[in-house]
Design an enzyme around this catalytic site. Structure first.
Site, short mmCIF file in Angstrom:
data_model
loop_
_atom_site.label_atom_id
_atom_site.label_comp_id
_atom_site.label_asym_id
_atom_site.label_seq_id
_atom_site.Cartn_x
_atom_site.Cartn_y
_atom_site.Cartn_z
N TYR A 95 -1.42 -1.52 10.56
CA TYR A 95 -1.58 -1.83 9.13
C TYR A 95 -0.40 -1.26 8.33
CZ TYR A 95 -3.73 -1.60 4.44
OH TYR A 95 -4.00 -1.72 3.10
N SER A 153 0.86 -1.20 0.00
CA SER A 153 0.00 0.00 0.00
C SER A 153 0.89 1.23 0.00
CB SER A 153 -0.87 0.02 1.25
OG SER A 153 -1.50 1.28 1.38
P1 NAD Z 1 -11.12 -6.57 0.23
O1 NAD Z 1 -11.84 -6.47 1.50
O2 NAD Z 1 -11.91 -6.78 -1.00
O3 NAD Z 1 -10.03 -7.71 0.27
C1 NAD Z 1 -9.36 -8.11 1.44
C2 NAD Z 1 -9.55 -9.61 1.56
O4 NAD Z 1 -8.72 -10.09 2.60
C3 NAD Z 1 -10.94 -10.04 1.91
O5 NAD Z 1 -11.74 -10.22 0.76
C4 NAD Z 1 -10.71 -11.34 2.65
O6 NAD Z 1 -10.99 -12.44 1.82
C5 NAD Z 1 -9.23 -11.34 2.96
N1 NAD Z 1 -8.98 -11.62 4.37
C6 NAD Z 1 -8.88 -10.73 5.38
N2 NAD Z 1 -8.65 -11.39 6.53
C7 NAD Z 1 -8.59 -12.72 6.22
C8 NAD Z 1 -8.35 -13.88 6.97
N3 NAD Z 1 -8.10 -13.85 8.30
N4 NAD Z 1 -8.37 -15.07 6.33
C9 NAD Z 1 -8.63 -15.13 5.00
N5 NAD Z 1 -8.83 -14.04 4.23
C10 NAD Z 1 -8.80 -12.86 4.85
O7 NAD Z 1 -10.25 -5.24 0.12
P2 NAD Z 1 -9.10 -4.79 -0.90
O8 NAD Z 1 -8.97 -3.35 -0.67
O9 NAD Z 1 -9.29 -5.32 -2.25
O10 NAD Z 1 -7.80 -5.45 -0.26
C11 NAD Z 1 -6.87 -6.17 -1.03
C12 NAD Z 1 -5.48 -5.70 -0.73
O11 NAD Z 1 -5.32 -4.35 -1.16
C13 NAD Z 1 -5.09 -5.71 0.74
O12 NAD Z 1 -3.77 -6.19 0.87
C14 NAD Z 1 -5.14 -4.25 1.13
O13 NAD Z 1 -4.28 -3.95 2.20
C15 NAD Z 1 -4.63 -3.64 -0.16
N6 NAD Z 1 -4.88 -2.21 -0.28
C16 NAD Z 1 -6.16 -1.75 -0.39
C17 NAD Z 1 -6.35 -0.38 -0.50
C18 NAD Z 1 -7.73 0.19 -0.60
O14 NAD Z 1 -7.87 1.41 -0.55
N7 NAD Z 1 -8.77 -0.60 -0.77
C19 NAD Z 1 -5.26 0.50 -0.49
C20 NAD Z 1 -3.99 -0.01 -0.39
C21 NAD Z 1 -3.80 -1.37 -0.29
#
Ligand code: NAD
Ligand code: MG
Length: 334
Positions: A237, A224
């Site tokens: 985080y 991120s």
């Molecule tokens: P999202 O909620 O769609 O995806 C996160 C996923 O993590 C969930 O769908 C879930 O399946 C999984 N997860 C969480 N805890 C878990 C556990 N204990 N066991 C199994 N699965 C688990 O959200 P997203 O934003 O698509 O996140 C995907 C990645 O992108 C993450 O690494 C997040 O840190 C990163 N990210 C997101 C953003 C944002 O603004 N959305 C920004 C920077 C980085």
């Protein structure tokens, strides 16, 4: 159309209007409207995405993409493949929703078989990913479980081997993110959950995957931009996201002689369930992403081309790199 084009300002204003009107409609409906002009210039493509303010909303963790308003755009209607990953087998953690789901759809449309790991509570989102992958004639493996459980996580690669017949692409993408106002409110339980989900699981899974990865394989870790910006409410985080970059760089060196590339993606604000389940303060959500140069939250589909590129063996000279999708904000380390 360039920055100095006198028509640009009017065009952008019109696009913003279109975007906010469209924000109330489901993403699929917007995509339908936009798909009439699939060869539209980039600016017009971007303008079809929802603009702030977004509707106030909250869900219990881990949340479902299908319950978000507007529904995130994972490329269901728009991503077009060209055989870049034909015959590959991918495992994507958190592949049910958000960025992982956009990667799952794109990988399948590029010719890959796809396995996703996700939590039991996310079954409805996972089921629709299955349908999308199978529509492409690709094999799909659903591997529900909790990544904090070492036994479950270390068994995942073997399950992919037996269900898909191999493993070529590992996407460490699942994460836990909860905003807290200060260190006093950061509980041991939350700290532990963040570390286990974001770091231990990546460590266990990568280690368990290594015996199965051949030369030409790729590992992609979702980090991120907060690895560098570290917002005050995302202490635990942000620590994990910085560590993911370090892990990526070290593993890239270690695995280069084996022909395995390891790269990281650093998203900015992206419209996904994680953000409506406590990842942001509730009041901040309507303006989510508004302070980026692009001026809105990114949609998961906008990161799909990056994950495809990093998985594509043709991208053979890039490893240990960090690739941003931040809406214009600077990259970590830049
Ligand atoms: P999202 O909620 O769609 O995806 C996160 C996923 O993590 C969930 O769908 C879930 O399946 C999984 N997860 C969480 N805890 C878990 C556990 N204990 N066991 C199994 N699965 C688990 O959200 P997203 O934003 O698509 O996140 C995907 C990645 O992108 C993450 O690494 C997040 O840190 C990163 N990210 C997101 C953003 C944002 O603004 N959305 C920004 C920077 C980085
Ligand atoms: Mg999910």
């Amino acid at each position: 159309m360039n920055q100095h084009d006198p028509n640009r300002r009017a065009f952008v204003a019109g696009a913003a209007l279109f975007g906010s009107a469209a924000a109330a409609a489901p993403a699929f409906a917007q995509n339908k409207a936009a798909s009439a002009g699939t060869d539209a210039p980039m600016t017009a493509q971007a303008a079809r995405f929802p603009q702030p303010p977004y509707a106030a909303q909250q869900q219990p963790w881990p949340g479902l993409a299908e319950r978000m308003d507007p529904r995130p755009d994972h490329g269901e209607r728009t991503y077009r493949g060209s055989g870049r990953l034909r015959g590959k087998r991918a495992l994507i953690t958190g592949g049910d929703s958000g960025i992982g789901r956009a990667a799952a759809i794109a990988f399948a449309r590029e010719g890959a078989d796809v396995a996703i790991a996700y939590l039991d509570a996310e079954e409805p989102d996972a089921r629709s990913v299955r349908a999308l992958v199978e529509q492409e004639g690709r094999r799909f493996a659903a591997l529900p479980g909790d990544l904090r459980d070492k036994d479950y996580t270390t068994r995942l690669p073997q399950q992919v081997m037996s269900q898909l017949g191999g493993l070529d692409i590992l996407v460490n993408n699942a994460a836990y993110q909860q905003w807290v106002p200060g260190l006093e409110q950061l509980s041991d339980e939350q700290f532990d959950q963040t570390m286990r989900t974001n770091l231990y699981a990546m460590f266990w899974l990568t280690k368990a995957a290594l015996p199965h990865l051949q030369s030409g394989s790729a590992i992609i870790n979702t980090a991120s931009e907060v690895a560098a910006t570290a917002p005050e409410g995302l202490i635990d985080y942000s620590m994990t996201k910085a560590a993911i970059l370090t892990f990526t760089k070290s593993m890239a060196k270690q695995l280069a002689p084996r022909g395995i590339r390891v790269n990281a993606v650093t998203p900015g604000p992206i419209w996904t369930p994680l953000q409506v389940c406590g990842g942001q303060p509730k009041d901040a959500l309507p303006q989510f992403g508004a302070d980026t140069p692009i001026g809105r939250a990114g949609q998961p589909v906008e990161l799909a081309p990056l994950y495809v590129a990093l998985a594509d063996p043709a991208f053979s000279y890039s490893t240990g790199q960090v690739f941003g999708a931040t809406g214009g904000d600077p990259q970590p380390g830049a």
